[in-house]
Write a protein that holds these residues in place. Sequence first.
Motif, PDB file in Angstrom:
ATOM      1  N   TRP A 161       3.576   2.031   0.665  1.00  0.00           N
ATOM      2  CA  TRP A 161       4.057   0.803   0.038  1.00  0.00           C
ATOM      3  C   TRP A 161       4.684  -0.128   1.077  1.00  0.00           C
ATOM      4  O   TRP A 161       4.447  -1.341   1.079  1.00  0.00           O
ATOM      5  CB  TRP A 161       5.080   1.186  -1.026  1.00  0.00           C
ATOM      6  N   THR A 162       5.486   0.427   1.973  1.00  0.00           N
ATOM      7  CA  THR A 162       6.146  -0.369   3.004  1.00  0.00           C
ATOM      8  C   THR A 162       5.131  -0.920   3.993  1.00  0.00           C
ATOM      9  O   THR A 162       5.245  -2.070   4.443  1.00  0.00           O
ATOM     10  CB  THR A 162       7.209   0.478   3.722  1.00  0.00           C
ATOM     11  N   ARG A 163       4.134  -0.142   4.356  1.00  0.00           N
ATOM     12  CA  ARG A 163       3.105  -0.613   5.294  1.00  0.00           C
ATOM     13  C   ARG A 163       2.300  -1.760   4.682  1.00  0.00           C
ATOM     14  O   ARG A 163       2.017  -2.747   5.348  1.00  0.00           O
ATOM     15  CB  ARG A 163       2.180   0.542   5.681  1.00  0.00           C
ATOM     16  N   VAL A 164       1.958  -1.642   3.406  1.00  0.00           N
ATOM     17  CA  VAL A 164       1.250  -2.734   2.722  1.00  0.00           C
ATOM     18  C   VAL A 164       2.130  -3.986   2.711  1.00  0.00           C
ATOM     19  O   VAL A 164       1.652  -5.097   2.959  1.00  0.00           O
ATOM     20  CB  VAL A 164       0.853  -2.319   1.280  1.00  0.00           C
ATOM     21  N   GLY A 165       3.430  -3.820   2.456  1.00  0.00           N
ATOM     22  CA  GLY A 165       4.353  -4.956   2.477  1.00  0.00           C
ATOM     23  C   GLY A 165       4.434  -5.606   3.840  1.00  0.00           C
ATOM     24  O   GLY A 165       4.508  -6.836   3.950  1.00  0.00           O
ATOM     25  N   GLN A 166       4.421  -4.810   4.897  1.00  0.00           N
ATOM     26  CA  GLN A 166       4.467  -5.367   6.248  1.00  0.00           C
ATOM     27  C   GLN A 166       3.204  -6.170   6.557  1.00  0.00           C
ATOM     28  O   GLN A 166       3.280  -7.257   7.137  1.00  0.00           O
ATOM     29  CB  GLN A 166       4.636  -4.256   7.286  1.00  0.00           C
ATOM     30  N   VAL A 167       2.058  -5.644   6.182  1.00  0.00           N
ATOM     31  CA  VAL A 167       0.797  -6.349   6.431  1.00  0.00           C
ATOM     32  C   VAL A 167       0.763  -7.668   5.653  1.00  0.00           C
ATOM     33  O   VAL A 167       0.413  -8.721   6.199  1.00  0.00           O
ATOM     34  CB  VAL A 167      -0.421  -5.463   6.073  1.00  0.00           C
ATOM     35  N   LEU A 168       1.145  -7.619   4.377  1.00  0.00           N
ATOM     36  CA  LEU A 168       1.134  -8.837   3.564  1.00  0.00           C
ATOM     37  C   LEU A 168       2.134  -9.869   4.075  1.00  0.00           C
ATOM     38  O   LEU A 168       1.844 -11.065   4.078  1.00  0.00           O
ATOM     39  CB  LEU A 168       1.423  -8.492   2.098  1.00  0.00           C
ATOM     40  N   SER A 169       3.303  -9.425   4.523  1.00  0.00           N
ATOM     41  CA  SER A 169       4.285 -10.379   5.046  1.00  0.00           C
ATOM     42  C   SER A 169       3.796 -11.004   6.347  1.00  0.00           C
ATOM     43  O   SER A 169       4.032 -12.187   6.603  1.00  0.00           O
ATOM     44  CB  SER A 169       5.637  -9.710   5.249  1.00  0.00           C
ATOM     45  N   TRP A 170       3.107 -10.245   7.188  1.00  0.00           N
ATOM     46  CA  TRP A 170       2.555 -10.782   8.430  1.00  0.00           C
ATOM     47  C   TRP A 170       1.515 -11.865   8.121  1.00  0.00           C
ATOM     48  O   TRP A 170       1.522 -12.935   8.711  1.00  0.00           O
ATOM     49  CB  TRP A 170       1.940  -9.653   9.247  1.00  0.00           C
ATOM     50  N   ILE A 171       0.642 -11.584   7.157  1.00  0.00           N
ATOM     51  CA  ILE A 171      -0.398 -12.549   6.783  1.00  0.00           C
ATOM     52  C   ILE A 171       0.228 -13.780   6.124  1.00  0.00           C
ATOM     53  O   ILE A 171      -0.094 -14.917   6.480  1.00  0.00           O
ATOM     54  CB  ILE A 171      -1.433 -11.889   5.848  1.00  0.00           C
ATOM     55  N   ASN A 172       1.126 -13.559   5.166  1.00  0.00           N
ATOM     56  CA  ASN A 172       1.723 -14.684   4.437  1.00  0.00           C
ATOM     57  C   ASN A 172       2.538 -15.592   5.337  1.00  0.00           C
ATOM     58  O   ASN A 172       2.511 -16.812   5.168  1.00  0.00           O
ATOM     59  CB  ASN A 172       2.603 -14.183   3.298  1.00  0.00           C
TER      60      ASN A 172
END
Length: 135
Positions: free
Chosen positions: A69-80
């Motif tokens: 869950w945290t890794r998905v959040g990190q990827v999405l925050s980097w993209i956003n």
Amino acid sequence: MFHEIEKLDQKGLRNFGLLTGIIIAVLFGLILPLIWGHGLSLIPWIIGCILSGLALIMPKSLEPIYYGWTRVGQVLSWINSRIILGLIFFLMLTPMALIMRLAKRDTMQRHFEFALETYRVSSKIRNKVSMENPY
């Protein structure tokens, strides 16, 4: 590129499981179906109960879910952050710069003047009273 994921103890994993379970159950099982006019679904409630149950009984079992869950959040925050900052730059700053260039306005005063001895601009000396209301 990404930060190291913080390792949680049992209390942190328990809080993660309970909070995630409650949010999934209430948001996807109740609020969104009512807003969109769909029937209530049982799947979000099952997922929420499983997460909450695991959080209460075996919090360590939620460790892989937390890391994913945290890794998905990190990827999405980097993209956003790249998308949002890019949009702000191209939709706000670029038109402002073009308008200022068309109006021949140079707020940084970058033009070269041969007659000047120095480009230094003296600051205004202020008294103590001016600091009481700086704005």
